[in-house]
Design a protein around this motif. Sequence first.
Motif, PDB file in Angstrom:
ATOM      1  N   SER A 132     -44.394   5.077  20.075  1.00  0.00           N
ATOM      2  CA  SER A 132     -44.336   4.536  18.709  1.00  0.00           C
ATOM      3  C   SER A 132     -43.490   3.269  18.612  1.00  0.00           C
ATOM      4  N   LEU A 133     -42.638   3.013  19.600  1.00  0.00           N
ATOM      5  CA  LEU A 133     -41.708   1.883  19.506  1.00  0.00           C
ATOM      6  C   LEU A 133     -42.420   0.538  19.420  1.00  0.00           C
ATOM      7  N   VAL A 134     -43.382   0.290  20.302  1.00  0.00           N
ATOM      8  CA  VAL A 134     -44.046  -1.019  20.331  1.00  0.00           C
ATOM      9  C   VAL A 134     -44.762  -1.315  19.011  1.00  0.00           C
ATOM     10  N   PRO A 135     -45.586  -0.391  18.490  1.00  0.00           N
ATOM     11  CA  PRO A 135     -46.238  -0.725  17.213  1.00  0.00           C
ATOM     12  C   PRO A 135     -45.258  -0.865  16.053  1.00  0.00           C
ATOM     13  N   PHE A 136     -44.214  -0.038  16.001  1.00  0.00           N
ATOM     14  CA  PHE A 136     -43.231  -0.207  14.926  1.00  0.00           C
ATOM     15  C   PHE A 136     -42.559  -1.576  15.024  1.00  0.00           C
ATOM     16  N   ARG A 137     -42.193  -1.973  16.216  1.00  0.00           N
ATOM     17  CA  ARG A 137     -41.528  -3.288  16.367  1.00  0.00           C
ATOM     18  C   ARG A 137     -42.481  -4.427  16.040  1.00  0.00           C
ATOM     19  N   ARG A 138     -43.748  -4.279  16.396  1.00  0.00           N
ATOM     20  CA  ARG A 138     -44.734  -5.321  16.043  1.00  0.00           C
ATOM     21  C   ARG A 138     -44.917  -5.378  14.532  1.00  0.00           C
ATOM     22  N   SER A 139     -44.915  -4.231  13.875  1.00  0.00           N
ATOM     23  CA  SER A 139     -45.004  -4.194  12.413  1.00  0.00           C
ATOM     24  C   SER A 139     -43.865  -4.991  11.787  1.00  0.00           C
ATOM     25  N   LEU A 140     -42.660  -4.816  12.334  1.00  0.00           N
ATOM     26  CA  LEU A 140     -41.501  -5.531  11.787  1.00  0.00           C
ATOM     27  C   LEU A 140     -41.531  -7.022  12.113  1.00  0.00           C
ATOM     28  N   GLU A 141     -42.144  -7.393  13.234  1.00  0.00           N
ATOM     29  CA  GLU A 141     -42.319  -8.819  13.518  1.00  0.00           C
ATOM     30  C   GLU A 141     -43.201  -9.461  12.453  1.00  0.00           C
ATOM     31  N   LEU A 142     -44.223  -8.731  12.030  1.00  0.00           N
ATOM     32  CA  LEU A 142     -45.180  -9.261  11.058  1.00  0.00           C
ATOM     33  C   LEU A 142     -44.682  -9.160   9.622  1.00  0.00           C
ATOM     34  N   ARG A 143     -43.859  -8.148   9.329  1.00  0.00           N
ATOM     35  CA  ARG A 143     -43.319  -7.972   7.971  1.00  0.00           C
ATOM     36  C   ARG A 143     -41.927  -7.350   8.093  1.00  0.00           C
ATOM     37  N   PRO A 144     -40.899  -8.186   8.294  1.00  0.00           N
ATOM     38  CA  PRO A 144     -39.544  -7.661   8.521  1.00  0.00           C
ATOM     39  C   PRO A 144     -38.971  -6.892   7.333  1.00  0.00           C
ATOM     40  N   THR A 145     -39.586  -7.020   6.178  1.00  0.00           N
ATOM     41  CA  THR A 145     -39.044  -6.380   4.971  1.00  0.00           C
ATOM     42  C   THR A 145     -39.804  -5.116   4.577  1.00  0.00           C
TER      43      THR A 145
END
Length: 198
Positions: A132-145
Amino acid sequence: VVLRKVDLALNYYTATEGLHHFAFQDLKLLSPSLDSLRQVPQKVLPYAFAVRQVLDSLRQQQPDNYKVDRALGDYYFTAQQCDCAEASLEEDEVFRRIIRHYQPAHDHGQGDYLSYYALGYAHQRLGQFLESLVPFRRSLELRPTYPYTHLNLAFVLLELKDYAGARVHARRAQELFPDTQHKEDAAYLLSQIEERMK
């Protein structure tokens, strides 16, 4: 046309029956939120559109169209979140289908912050915390808020015993959530993290 209809059906309905029949409503500037409107029972659902069946058929016709995989991922994530469809499937199978469709879609450039969040969430709920780490981190790259990603990433990092990282994301979720209930959820998780750190 099908993909646009799927987007409208999954994201803008005011009522649904099994994600096969839908009701919609024109909103004015100061209308209640969609979530509020979805709480009001509606007897008539005038629009029939069997989302999964239409997408499955389209995928058979166009197996290399990864926008269809993305839409199927969206469908299964919506079904899991609303608990309003796919009653014949166990929840773990719904999460496996989310992964099965989002992964190739993402591999072919068909993703956004929400689909990456949903992919991470599916892995998390299946107990696949490292995955789950990679997709969660990619999500935050795209929308940090996006507070939900911060909250769920904090939970995963807590499970992986990365307490410092978990605390950072739990605090950020608490800051970003606009409503009291979610702020309290993040605060509770933060307290659990700090207790573990002791």
